[in-house]
Design an enzyme around this catalytic site. Structure first.
Site, PDB file in Angstrom:
ATOM      1  N   LYS A   1      18.701   1.871  -1.654  1.00  0.00           N
ATOM      2  CA  LYS A   1      18.182   2.775  -2.689  1.00  0.00           C
ATOM      3  C   LYS A   1      16.702   2.967  -2.419  1.00  0.00           C
ATOM      4  CE  LYS A   1      20.108   4.758  -6.311  1.00  0.00           C
ATOM      5  NZ  LYS A   1      21.533   5.108  -6.397  1.00  0.00           N
TER       6      LYS A   1
HETATM    7  P1  NAD Z   1      19.754  13.807 -12.934  1.00  0.00           P
HETATM    8  O1  NAD Z   1      18.302  13.649 -12.675  1.00  0.00           O
HETATM    9  O2  NAD Z   1      20.474  14.970 -12.382  1.00  0.00           O
HETATM   10  O3  NAD Z   1      20.022  13.776 -14.525  1.00  0.00           O
HETATM   11  C1  NAD Z   1      19.593  12.717 -15.334  1.00  0.00           C
HETATM   12  C2  NAD Z   1      19.838  13.120 -16.786  1.00  0.00           C
HETATM   13  O4  NAD Z   1      19.526  12.008 -17.616  1.00  0.00           O
HETATM   14  C3  NAD Z   1      18.943  14.268 -17.258  1.00  0.00           C
HETATM   15  O5  NAD Z   1      19.672  15.069 -18.165  1.00  0.00           O
HETATM   16  C4  NAD Z   1      17.811  13.542 -17.979  1.00  0.00           C
HETATM   17  O6  NAD Z   1      17.168  14.359 -18.966  1.00  0.00           O
HETATM   18  C5  NAD Z   1      18.594  12.426 -18.624  1.00  0.00           C
HETATM   19  N1  NAD Z   1      17.756  11.277 -18.984  1.00  0.00           N
HETATM   20  C6  NAD Z   1      16.762  10.713 -18.304  1.00  0.00           C
HETATM   21  N2  NAD Z   1      16.222   9.705 -19.011  1.00  0.00           N
HETATM   22  C7  NAD Z   1      16.930   9.634 -20.155  1.00  0.00           C
HETATM   23  C8  NAD Z   1      16.873   8.808 -21.294  1.00  0.00           C
HETATM   24  N3  NAD Z   1      15.966   7.824 -21.377  1.00  0.00           N
HETATM   25  N4  NAD Z   1      17.766   9.026 -22.279  1.00  0.00           N
HETATM   26  C9  NAD Z   1      18.683  10.015 -22.193  1.00  0.00           C
HETATM   27  N5  NAD Z   1      18.792  10.831 -21.152  1.00  0.00           N
HETATM   28  C10 NAD Z   1      17.926  10.635 -20.148  1.00  0.00           C
HETATM   29  O7  NAD Z   1      20.413  12.426 -12.437  1.00  0.00           O
HETATM   30  P2  NAD Z   1      21.925  12.166 -11.993  1.00  0.00           P
HETATM   31  O8  NAD Z   1      22.001  12.358 -10.528  1.00  0.00           O
HETATM   32  O9  NAD Z   1      22.838  12.872 -12.906  1.00  0.00           O
HETATM   33  O10 NAD Z   1      22.031  10.587 -12.238  1.00  0.00           O
HETATM   34  C11 NAD Z   1      22.328  10.039 -13.514  1.00  0.00           C
HETATM   35  C12 NAD Z   1      22.816   8.617 -13.337  1.00  0.00           C
HETATM   36  O11 NAD Z   1      23.961   8.618 -12.494  1.00  0.00           O
HETATM   37  C13 NAD Z   1      21.822   7.648 -12.707  1.00  0.00           C
HETATM   38  O12 NAD Z   1      22.041   6.363 -13.236  1.00  0.00           O
HETATM   39  C14 NAD Z   1      22.235   7.657 -11.244  1.00  0.00           C
HETATM   40  O13 NAD Z   1      21.834   6.493 -10.561  1.00  0.00           O
HETATM   41  C15 NAD Z   1      23.746   7.733 -11.395  1.00  0.00           C
HETATM   42  N6  NAD Z   1      24.451   8.227 -10.217  1.00  0.00           N
HETATM   43  C16 NAD Z   1      24.184   9.459  -9.693  1.00  0.00           C
HETATM   44  C17 NAD Z   1      24.911   9.900  -8.602  1.00  0.00           C
HETATM   45  C18 NAD Z   1      24.723  11.268  -8.008  1.00  0.00           C
HETATM   46  O14 NAD Z   1      25.510  11.634  -7.127  1.00  0.00           O
HETATM   47  N7  NAD Z   1      23.783  12.059  -8.448  1.00  0.00           N
HETATM   48  C19 NAD Z   1      25.883   9.072  -8.014  1.00  0.00           C
HETATM   49  C20 NAD Z   1      26.132   7.822  -8.584  1.00  0.00           C
HETATM   50  C21 NAD Z   1      25.417   7.414  -9.699  1.00  0.00           C
END
Ligand code: NAD
Length: 418
Positions: free
Chosen positions: A107
């Site tokens: 990461k």
């Molecule tokens: P992103 O940046 O596209 O979206 C994140 C979302 O969370 C946004 O809507 C943001 O406003 C919201 N957010 C941020 N802080 C917040 C808070 N304190 N309270 C409420 N909402 C909040 O990110 P993503 O890629 O969707 O990732 C989200 C989660 O999923 C993370 O934990 C990431 O590690 C995990 N994840 C992502 C992927 C991927 O393929 N993108 C894969 C596996 C896991």
């Protein structure tokens, strides 16, 4: 190790120690399995639009090298630290092992707020980070992907910076790229689609009709928005959504198409006309059948776990539930947890497909990608449910046991080096 001091790293270690006790992993193997193989911290000076120079800090942690190159996302968020990144890298290791991918976990992150940076500064920062990482990455060494705060454009800049350095185009250096640059069909949707697929399987398992179910989603970015849409397509009613700036609820169901138009204009779900406001704290304990945390770590804690109303907790985010909350949920016994390393694995699975396609310069259609994705998730889900039932342990413990055991076995047969 003090350098990783962070509540999220402490949480990942606490989970590991519980599994290590259960699997009776010898003391001599525990630190090798737990602590990252490599961790890099880089200083990133960039020229700003106003002529000043600003310095950022970037991180990359490669957790283990026993099964192949390392693989994992890159996060842009003001609170990113080395310890948080180390925890996320550790979870990536168990996730890749659980789904049978030939990778160790990794990461990375930059402590910055991507939403406040002008595009030109975001590009300079991304390119500078990639430049600093060149000695430590490569298609057979470490492959990055999007995570919170990063997207296809950022992956395109990374791929370009690396390729310029090498003197030829190297698409396999990152995944989650635009399709025109060697990205995979279905990668952007993979994590959210996988979350929805596994929720459907969990519904079958506990006898809940997904077509009649209500859903609350925390986080409306890549994972949350795609999962919500996929669940709505299964017939579920999305009754509440929050993001970093606020939240909205409507017991009759939110119209996602209209909500997306609002988000495209306002960059937040807050203020959507056809709904009432709701806070993050309220959303987590709101009445619903399915709760999908898809934002940050440590949201479901000892303080609110007893008040959750959902029947299925589907962890789209990494590490949304603390071990204290796990203990409460286990005692309650009425919430079916799809643990993060299983629930959001769709992203890394299709990243793996993208890497394979790039290495072969041979590209697959979306149906082929989705079909292969669901087959891998199905296999992992079946294994975890069966292990959890046979051993009478929680779904999280079962998923972690399968993942950690595979890495332990690889280290055992290879020896001390990797
Ligand atoms: P992103 O940046 O596209 O979206 C994140 C979302 O969370 C946004 O809507 C943001 O406003 C919201 N957010 C941020 N802080 C917040 C808070 N304190 N309270 C409420 N909402 C909040 O990110 P993503 O890629 O969707 O990732 C989200 C989660 O999923 C993370 O934990 C990431 O590690 C995990 N994840 C992502 C992927 C991927 O393929 N993108 C894969 C596996 C896991």
């Amino acid at each position: 190790m003090d350098i990783y001091n962070h509540p999220t790293f402490a949480m990942a270690c606490q989970q590991f120690d519980l599994v290590a006790d259960r699997l009776q992993i010898p003391a001599g193997d525990r630190d090798r399995l737990k602590y990252p193989k490599r961790a890099m911290v880089v200083t990133l000076p960039i020229h700003c639009e106003d002529g000043s120079t600003k310095v950022y800090t970037g991180y990359r942690v490669q957790h283990h090298l026993s099964l192949g190159p390392t693989k994992g996302g890159l996060r842009f968020h003001p609170d990113v630290t080395l310890g948080e990144v180390a925890a996320l890298a550790m979870w990536m290791s168990w996730k890749c092992a659980l789904t049978g991918l030939p990778y160790g976990g990794a990461k990375g992150g930059i402590a910055c707020d991507p939403h406040r940076l002008p595009q030109c500064e975001l590009e300079r920062l991304t390119r500078r980070y990639t430049q600093e990482m060149i000695p430590f990455i490569g298609p057979q060494v470490d492959i990055m992907a999007p995570d919170m705060g990063t997207n296809e454009q950022i992956m395109a800049w990374m791929m370009d910076t690396y390729s310029v350095h090498m003197g030829y185009t190297v698409p396999s250096i990152v995944t989650g790229k635009p399709i025109g640059l060697g990205g995979s069909q279905g990668r952007r949707e993979a994590t959210g689609r996988g979350v929805a697929y596994l929720i459907n399987r969990a519904c079958d398992t506990i006898g809940l009709d997904l077509g009649q179910a209500t859903v609350a989603v925390q986080g409306y970015g890549n994972v949350g928005s795609v999962a919500a849409l996929a669940l709505a397509r299964y017939g579920a009613k999305i009754v509440a959504i929050t993001d970093a700036f606020g939240g909205v609820q409507n017991a009759r169901g939110l119209d996602l198409r209209k909500l997306d138009t609002h988000v495209a204009a306002q960059r937040t779900v807050a203020g959507f006309a056809e709904a009432e406001p709701i806070t993050n704290e309220q959303l987590l304990v709101a009445p619903c059948d399915i709760l999908v945390p898809a934002a940050m770590e440590r949201q479901i804690t000892g303080r609110n776990a007893a008040n959750l109303k959902c029947r299925i907790l589907a962890e789209g985010a990494n590490g949304p539930t603390t071990p204290e909350a796990d203990a409460i949920l286990e005692q309650r016994g009425d919430v079916f947890v799809i643990p993060d390393i299983l629930c959001n694995a769709g992203g890394v699975v299709v990243s793996y497909f993208e890497w394979v396609q790039d290495l072969q310069s041979f590209f697959w259609g979306e149906t082929e990608v989705t079909d292969k994705l669901f087959r891998i998730l199905e296999n992992a889900f079946t294994q975890v449910v069966s292990h959890s039932r046979k051993q009478k342990i929680s779904m999280r413990m079962a998923a972690l046991c399968v993942g950690i055991k595979r890495v332990q076995e690889a280290k055992r047969v290879r020896g001390l080096f990797p």
